[in-house]
Design an enzyme around this catalytic site. Structure first.
Site, PDB file in Angstrom:
ATOM      1  N   GLN B 111      18.679 121.034 -14.106  1.00  0.00           N
ATOM      2  CA  GLN B 111      18.127 122.004 -14.949  1.00  0.00           C
ATOM      3  C   GLN B 111      17.081 121.242 -15.565  1.00  0.00           C
ATOM      4  OE1 GLN B 111      20.228 122.160 -18.432  1.00  0.00           O
ATOM      5  NE2 GLN B 111      19.759 124.051 -19.029  1.00  0.00           N
ATOM      6  N   SER B 114      15.596 120.926 -21.509  1.00  0.00           N
ATOM      7  CA  SER B 114      15.448 120.011 -22.697  1.00  0.00           C
ATOM      8  C   SER B 114      14.249 118.869 -22.709  1.00  0.00           C
ATOM      9  CB  SER B 114      16.556 119.312 -23.169  1.00  0.00           C
ATOM     10  OG  SER B 114      17.779 119.950 -23.565  1.00  0.00           O
ATOM     11  N   SER B 146      21.191 116.185 -15.520  1.00  0.00           N
ATOM     12  CA  SER B 146      22.158 115.559 -14.888  1.00  0.00           C
ATOM     13  C   SER B 146      21.980 116.220 -13.257  1.00  0.00           C
ATOM     14  CB  SER B 146      23.605 116.065 -15.417  1.00  0.00           C
ATOM     15  OG  SER B 146      23.790 117.544 -15.358  1.00  0.00           O
ATOM     16  N   GLU B 229      25.906 128.946 -19.174  1.00  0.00           N
ATOM     17  CA  GLU B 229      26.339 127.581 -19.434  1.00  0.00           C
ATOM     18  C   GLU B 229      27.498 127.444 -20.521  1.00  0.00           C
ATOM     19  OE1 GLU B 229      23.581 125.104 -21.688  1.00  0.00           O
ATOM     20  OE2 GLU B 229      24.160 123.407 -20.785  1.00  0.00           O
ATOM     21  N   GLU B 360      25.771 121.792 -35.178  1.00  0.00           N
ATOM     22  CA  GLU B 360      25.068 122.350 -36.431  1.00  0.00           C
ATOM     23  C   GLU B 360      24.568 123.901 -35.890  1.00  0.00           C
ATOM     24  OE1 GLU B 360      24.679 119.286 -35.291  1.00  0.00           O
ATOM     25  OE2 GLU B 360      25.971 118.402 -37.104  1.00  0.00           O
TER      26      GLU B 360
END
Lengths: 379, 390, 379, 390
Positions: B111, B114, B146, B229, B360
Site C-alpha cells: 500500500q 502515507s 510493509s 483496514e 488522537e
C-alpha cells in the site's frame, strides 16, 4: 540574588552551578548532539566496540573537571557537592551523552570516599585527575532501600571470585571497585584491575549506557577499605539520577514542543490542537515538579543531611516523569518518532532503563511507608 | 441461487472430493479453488466467490482446514485492502487481471498511501501524478509500506490536481512495483528491525489502465480501502495475549513481586478483561446484524492497554528489563509480539497508537461520529491544496 | 436476532429485557425526572421524612412487577433472573430514583431465597406481590469477598439484641431480615417487624439512598431459616450494583454530551474543543467497557454459574467509571454543575457512595489475586 | 524619601508608641494607621501607604502583630481585587473616597463579574449598562458573588456597546450595593451550604462618577483585577494540609488500611510533596526577583491533588464515608476545608478546578504563554458582540 538563594538549601541554581552548566552544555552541544550520539551508538553496534565516547569523557571529566567534582580538594578534586554533580547529570540526561560519569564519578567515587584506606585515597586522586576511570561492581538495578550482601567472595589467597550482573561502566573502567563478602566480618571494598576480570556487555535496552556481567575467577585484588560507603553511593546515585531524568524529560518536552509548533496537519500546527496543548501543559507541570524534587534531593545530599525522604520522593516522581515525557515525545512525533534515525528513541530507552535503575518508582514509594511514617496494612 | 450453509458446505465437499492438493500441487489447487468460487464466497461468481453472504465463508474455511493455504500473512494487504477496493471500483478487466493471482498469493500487494508530510492528514499527500497522453508520470515519496520488497503491485494514491482543495485533487492507481523508478528501502524502527519500507517514486510511468476509479475521485476510493483496514485491525482476537503472558511470568517468578506491581497488575488485568468482554459484545452485535459503534474504540483501547502492559513488564523484569534481546538490523515481515523479549514488546507497542490511525484521530472520530460532538473550526476546507500552509 | 444472541450467556440485551427496560424507563421518565427527585429529596430534608418515593416504588414494584423479578413463580414472583434485575437497576441508576429496590428486591430477597424455611417462603410471597417491603440488616459497605460474623445476637428468650450501622432501605421496610449469630451454630436468618427495631437515619452522602443505624434491644423475632444466602445476596447485589453504576455513568455521559453541544464559550460549542472531545471519547470507551462488564456479571449470576471473577471485574471497573463520569459531568458543566439546583450532584453523590458500597473497587481487585490466580508478594 | 527596612520599622514603632488601641478603639486605631501610611506601604502617601517597596509590608505586619485587625477574610475581595484596580484606574476622588473605608473594613466589597452565560469566556458577558444623561442604567444577572450580602460596594463589569467585538464593548463600574434594583440571593451549592450569591440587577442607576477607567476600556481594567485575584489564589501556603490530615487518619486508623489504598496514598503523598517543593521553589524565585512561569501551574496542580486526596479519603472511611456531616442550607463566609467531614471536603474540592479559572483555561494559558504553542483558530475575533452565536 537574595542571601537565601545562595544558601546550600536553595532549590534554585546558584551562579556557580549555572557556570558549570554552561561549560558542560557548551561541550555537549559541540561534541555530542543527539545525531552524533546516534551515529556513535550505531557504529559501536557494527564494530562491536563499546558505545561510550571516551574522547568526550576526557574533555568532560578531565578538562572541565567533572570527574573530580565530588572528590575533596586535598585529593585533587574540586570539593564540590551533589548540587554541582546534579547539574552535570541534568546536562548529560539532556544529551544522553555516552560517558561513564554516573558509574565512575558518582557511584565508584562515593564508594571509595567511604572506604577511607590510603589505597582508596590514592585511587580517588587518580580519578580526580581523570587519569583513571572506575566502575562500582553492583547491579544498576539495586535499590538503595534494600541492602543486598555482596556476591563476590574473598579466597584464602586474597583473590576474588564471583559474578555480578547488570553493571554499568565496567567496559571502559581501568579499575573495578568491588564490594566483597568477608567471612565473619563486614563487607570490604576491593580494587581490581579491569584486565583481571571478565567483562561481558549484554545487548541493553539503553543503547547509550549498556550493562555488563562482570566475573572474577581468582582475580588479583587489593583491599581499599570498608564497603560502608556502598549504601551511601547507591543513595547518592539514586538522588542524582533524578537530575538525569529531569534532563531527559526536559529534552523530550522541549523537542516535542518545537516539533508540534512546526509540524502541520489539517493546515494547522499540530501544537494548536487543544488536546495536544493540554497534554503538553500537564507534562510541563510534571517537569516543573521534577525540577523541584530533583533540586531538593541534590540540596539535601549536598548538605550532608538526611536525604532519604528527598531521594525517595525525587526518584518516585522523576522516574515516572522521564518515561512519560519520552513516551509523549514518541507519540506526538507520530511515525517519525518510531524511526531509528530520529533520536527520540534514545531518550525513551534511557528513560525506561533509568526507571528500573537504582530502585523503581514503586520501590521508592514503598520506602516512604517507613521514611514518612505511612505504614502498610497490618496483616 | 441463494446460498445457504448446507449448499455452500456441499459445494466445498464436492470440490475437495475432486481435487487432491497432494496430486495437483499447491498453486493449481488454490487456482482451482478460486475458480470454483470457494476463495471468498461473498465475492461475485467468476471472481472467486459465489455471491453468498459473508458469514458463510466460515463454512468453507472449516472444510478446507488442513489444505494448502495462500500465506495469509504475506497477502494480508492484498486481501484486506486491495481486493475490496478493486471489487468496488475496478473495471471488469482490472478485476479479471488482479483478483485471482492476488488471492492465490502469486502476486503480493502493498500500500502506497502515507507520506512523511501526510500522516493523520492523509489528504494533504504530495506525491504527484501528471498525465502524459495515455500514461501517468508519478513522483514522490511514500513511507510505512510493509511488504514493499515482496510486492508485485501496490495501491497508490497520488495528487492529480493541486489547484483544488486537498480531498478533491487525488486519484487512485495500481502501481507496478517492477516499473523503472520504483525504489524500495527498508526503514529501521526503534525496535532495531525494519518492518516497513520507504518507497521512492521517480518518474514512474503507469498506463491509465491502472487507474482505479475516476480522476479526482481518489479520496473516496481510498476510504473504501481504509475502512477495510480498520476492520482488519480491530477484528482478530488472538489466543495468546499479552496479559496472559504477563500473568504467566508473574506466577512463575514470585521473587519479582511487590505490592506496587501487584496493584498495577490487578488493575491491568481488570482492564484486559473488560476489553475482552467489550470485544466479545461487539462480535455478538455484529453477528446479530447490529454493528455497534464500539468498534471505533477497540483499537484505541488495545493500544493503551498494550502499552501499559508492556511498560509494566519491563519494570517487573528489573535487571532483565535493562537488557534487550537483539538489536540486529534486519527485515521483519510480521510483528512477533509474544516471541520476542520484554524490551521489544515495550518499544513495538509504542507504534500501536500511531499506525493505522493515531489514538488522537480515533478519539476525534469517536467524539464526532459516535457522540455527535461538533467538529473543530476547519481552516483548510475551501483552500486549493497548493495554497495550504506547510 | 441469531440464536446465540438469545442464549442466557449473551452480553446483549434480549427482547424481553428491552421490553422490561421500556416499561421501567417509561415510568421513571413520567414520574421521576431528576428535577422531581431533587424536589423530593429536598422536601424530605425539610420535613424530616425519608427521601424514598413510596408511590413510585408501588408502581415499580407492584404494577410493573419489579419487586418479584427474582422470586420464583410458585411463590408469586416472575421467576426472572439477575439479567432482568440488572436492566431495572440500569434504569434506576440513570434516574437515581429513590426506591428501595436494591435493598428489598435484591438484598433481602436473595437472602430469603437461601433461607428455605416455610416462613421465608411466605415472606417472599408478600414481597413478590408488593404487599411488603423488606431490608437486609447488613452494612451497605460490606464486601462480598470478606465474610463478617453477624453482630446481632440471639437471647435465651428468642429475642434479638445488637446494632448494625450503614443499613440501606430500613426506614421504609415493613420487615427487617437479620443475620443473627447463634452460639455454637451457623448464623441464622430472622425476620423482625420494623416497629420492633430502632431505625435512625443518618445524614448521608447519597441523598437518594440514605443509610441508617438499626438497633435491636430484646426485639421479638421469628426465625426464617439459614443465613447461608447472605453471602450470595452480597455477591448478587455487588454484581447488580455494576448495572446501577452503568446507568449512573450513562446519564452523566449523555447529559454532559448534550450540554457541551449546546453551551457556547468563545463563540463555539464547548464540545467542539478538542481537549473536551478527547476526554469524552475516553469516558465513552470506559462506559462501553462498563456495559460489557456489567452484562457479563449479570449473565453469569443469572445462569447460576460461578460469578466471582465476573462480579469482581464488573465492580472494579464500573465503580470507578461511575465516579469518573459523575466528576467529569460536574467539571464540564462548570459553575452550574456546582449548584444544588442542577441534578448532577445527585449522581456524583450516588456514584461516590456506590463506590464504597458492597466492596470498593480496590477490594474487588484484591479479590482477583485469589480468583484469577494473581497472588501477591511472598512476604 | 526612599524607604528602607529600618525607616519603615522606626515609623511603625513611633506610631505604636503614640496610639493605644485599647484606648482609642479598634476603628479609630485602624483609621489612624491608614493615615500614617502603615496600611499598605507600597500604596502612595496619603492613600494608606508610603510609596515603599511591597516587600517592606512584612516589617509593618511584624510590628503590628497583636493589634486590632481589619477582618481580612471579609475584606479579602476589597483588598485583593478592588483596591489595586481603584489605585490603577480610579480618579483622585475615587481613591480618596473608597480606599480608606475599604482597608479599615468599614465598607466591604464584592465582585460582579461572572454571569450564568459567561464563565470561562468572561468577555461575552451580557449585563447591560445604558447611559442616560449623567447616569448609567444597569440590567443583568451576576453569579458566584461571595460576600454580596455583606457588601457596601461592588466592582462591576457591564456591556456598554453591543455593536463592537466583545472585548471592546465593556466598561468597569463601582456598583452601589444599596441602590434600588440590586437583589442578592444566596446560591446553594452541592455541599448544601451557600458560599456565594446570585445578584440580580434591575434598572440599577449608577452615577457616571462611579465608572472606573474609560468607557469601552472595561476589559483592560478587569485584567488588572483578575491578575491580582490569581496571585491571591496561588499565593497562600497553609499550615495544616489535606495530605497531613489524611496521613493522621491513616496512622490513627490501622483497621482501614488496605494495600490498594496504601499504594494510592503513597503516590499522593509523593505528589503532595512535589507540589510543596514546587511552591517553595516558586517563592524562592519570587524572592530572588525572578518570578518563574511555575505560578500558572500551581492552581492546576492544587485542584487535581486536592480532588484526588479527598476522593481517596471518602473511600478510606468506608461506611463512615457513606455519611455526611450536615446538609443544612445556610450561608457560609469561608471554605472550612479541614473543619468539616470527608464528604464536604470531597464535594467542595470539585469547585477547585472551576472557580477562579477552570483547569481547562489554565492548561490553555500554560500551553500558549509558557510553552508558546499556537492558539486555536478564533471564530469570535472581529464579530460584534450582538452577532455572536449563543
Amino acid at each position: 540574588m537574595s542571601e537565601e538563594a545562595h544558601s546550600p538549601m536553595t532549590l534554585l541554581y546558584t551562579e556557580v552551578e549555572e557556570e558549570l552548566r554552561a561549560a558542560v552544555r557548551g561541550l555537549l552541544t559541540d561534541r555530542s548532539a543527539p545525531s552524533v550520539v546516534l551515529a556513535h551508538v550505531e557504529s559501536a553496534a557494527t564494530t562491536g566496540a563499546v558505545p561510550y565516547d571516551m574522547e568526550l569523557w576526557k574533555a568532560l571529566g578531565r578538562d572541565i573537571g567533572a570527574a573530580g567534582l565530588l572528590i575533596p580538594e586535598d585529593l585533587g578534586g574540586a570539593g564540590a557537592s551533589a548540587r554541582e554533580a546534579a547539574v552535570v547529570l541534568e546536562e548529560l540526561g539532556r544529551s544522553v551523552a555516552p560517558v561513564p560519569y554516573l558509574s565512575s564519578a558518582v557511584l565508584a567515587t562515593r564508594a571509595l570516599l567511604g572506604a577511607r584506606d590510603e589505597a582508596a585515597r590514592e585511587l580517588l586522586g587518580r580519578l580526580a585527575s581523570g587519569e583513571a576511570t572506575a566502575a562500582l561492581v553492583v547491579s544498576f538495578a539495586a535499590s538503595p532501600h534494600t541492602c543486598a550482601r555482596p556476591v563476590v567472595t574473598l579466597g584464602a589467597d586474597g583473590t576474588l571470585t564471583g559474578r555480578v550482573t547488570g553493571v554499568i561502566g565496567a567496559e571502559v573502567a581501568d579499575v573495578l571497585i568491588v564490594p566483597v563478602a568477608v567471612e565473619g566480618g563486614d563487607p570490604a571494598l576491593y580494587a581490581v584491575d579491569a584486565q583481571a576480570a571478565r567483562i561481558k556487555t549484554v545487548a541493553s535496552l539503553d543503547l547509550t549506557r549498556p550493562i555488563a556481567t562482570v566475573s572474577f575467577t581468582g582475580a588479583q585484588a587489593r583491599p581499599v577499605g570498608s564497603a560502608a560507603g556502598v549504601a551511601d553511593a547507591l543513595l547518592l546515585a539514586a538522588g542524582l539520577l533524578a537530575s538525569e531524568q529531569l534532563g531527559v524529560a526536559e529534552w523530550c518536552l522541549s523537542t516535542t514542543v518545537a516539533y508540534v509548533r512546526e509540524r502541520k496537519q489539517f493546515a494547522r500546527p499540530v501544537g494548536s490542537f487543544q488536546a495536544i496543548k493540554h497534554r503538553l501543559a500537564d507534562l510541563w507541570l510534571e517537569v516543573v515538579g521534577a525540577r523541584a524534587a530533583a533540586r531538593n534531593a541534590a540540596a539535601l545530599l549536598g548538605a550532608g543531611e538526611d536525604a532519604g525522604v528527598a531521594v525517595a520522593v525525587a526518584q518516585a516522581h522523576c522516574g515516572t516523569v522521564a518515561v512519560h515525557a519520552a513516551e509523549e515525545c514518541i507519540q506526538l512525533h507520530g511515525g517519525i518518532g518510531m524511526t531509528w534515525e530520529h533520536p527520540a528513541h534514545l531518550y525513551l530507552k534511557r528513560a525506561k532503563a533509568d526507571e528500573i535503575a537504582l530502585g523503581t518508582p514503586g520501590d521508592h514509594r514503598d520506602a516512604l511507608a517507613t521514611l514518612a511514617d505511612l505504614p502498610g496494612p497490618v496483616s | 441461487m441463494a446460498w445457504d450453509e448446507a449448499a455452500v458446505d456441499e459445494r466445498a465437499q464436492a470440490f475437495l472430493a475432486e481435487h487432491d492438493p497432494a496430486e495437483m500441487g499447491r498453486l493449481d489447487f488454490l487456482r482451482a479453488r478460486f475458480d470454483a468460487g470457494l476463495a471468498w464466497v461473498h465475492f461475485p461468481e467468476g471472481l472467486g466467490g459465489l455471491g453468498a453472504a459473508r458469514g458463510l465463508q466460515a463454512v468453507v474455511e472449516r472444510r478446507f482446514r488442513g489444505t494448502p493455504d495462500n500465506d495469509p500473512g504475506l497477502i494480508a494487504i492484498g486481501l484486506g485492502m486491495a481486493a475490496p477496493t478493486i471489487l468496488a471500483f475496478g473495471t471488469d478487466e482490472q478485476r479479471e487481471r488482479f483478483l485471482r493471482p492476488l488471492w492465490t498469493g502469486e502476486e503480493v500487494w502493498c500500500q502506497l498511501f502515507s507520506e512523511p508530510g501526510a500522516g493523520s492528514d492523509l489528504a494533504t499527500l504530495a506525491t504527484r501524478a501528471v498525465r502524459e497522453g495515455d500514461e501517468w508520470v508519478v513522483d514522490g515519496q511514500k513511507v510505512w509500506t510493509s511488504g514493499a520488497h515482496h510486492a508485485r503491485w501496490a495501491i497508490l494514491v497520488a495528487r492529480t490536481d493541486p489547484e483544488v482543495p486537498k480531498h478533491r485533487g487525488l486519484s487512485y492507481f495500481v502501481c507496478d512495483m517492477e516499473a523503472p523508478g520504483v525504489e524500495v528501502r527498508p526503514l529501521r524502527q526503534i525496535t532495531g528491525e525494519a518492518e516497513f519500507n520507504e518507497v521512492f517514486l521517480t518518474g514512474v510511468r503507469l498506463p491509465d489502465s491502472l487507474r482505479l476509479g475516476e480522476v479526482g475521485d481518489g479520496w473516496r476510493v481510498a476510504q473504501t480501502t481504509l475502512m477495510n483496514e480498520r476492520v482488519a485491525i480491530g477484528g482478530t482476537p488472538t489466543r495468546r495475549t499479552m496479559i496472559g503472558l504477563l500473568g504467566e511470568t508473574w506466577r512463575e517468578r514470585p521473587e519479582l513481586r511487590t505490592h506496587s506491581l501487584h496493584q498495577r497488575l490487578l488493575a491491568l488485568w481488570v482492564d484486559a478483561e473488560v476489553m475482552r468482554l467489550t470485544a466479545t459484545r461487539l462480535r455478538e452485535q455484529l453477528a446479530a446484524g447490529h454493528p455497534g459503534p464500539e468498534g471505533s474504540g477497540m483499537k484505541l483501547a488495545f493500544a493503551r492497554l498494550n502499552q501499559e502492559l508492556t511498560g509494566l513488564e519491563v519494570e517487573l523484569m528489573r535487571e532483565e528489563g535493562l537488557a534487550y534481546d537483539d538489536w540486529t538490523f534486519r527485515r521483519s515481515d510480521s510483528v512477533d509480539f509474544l516471541g520476542r523479549g520484554s524490551g521489544y514488546r515495550y518499544l513495538r507497542a509504542k507504534g500501536n497508537s500511531i499506525e493505522g490511525g493515531t489514538s488522537e484521530i480515533l478519539r476525534n472520530i469517536i467524539a464526532e461520529r459516535v457522540l455527535g460532538l461538533p467538529s473543530e473550526p476547519r481552516v483548510d476546507k475551501d483552500v486549493a491544496w497548493k495554497d495550504l500552509p506547510r
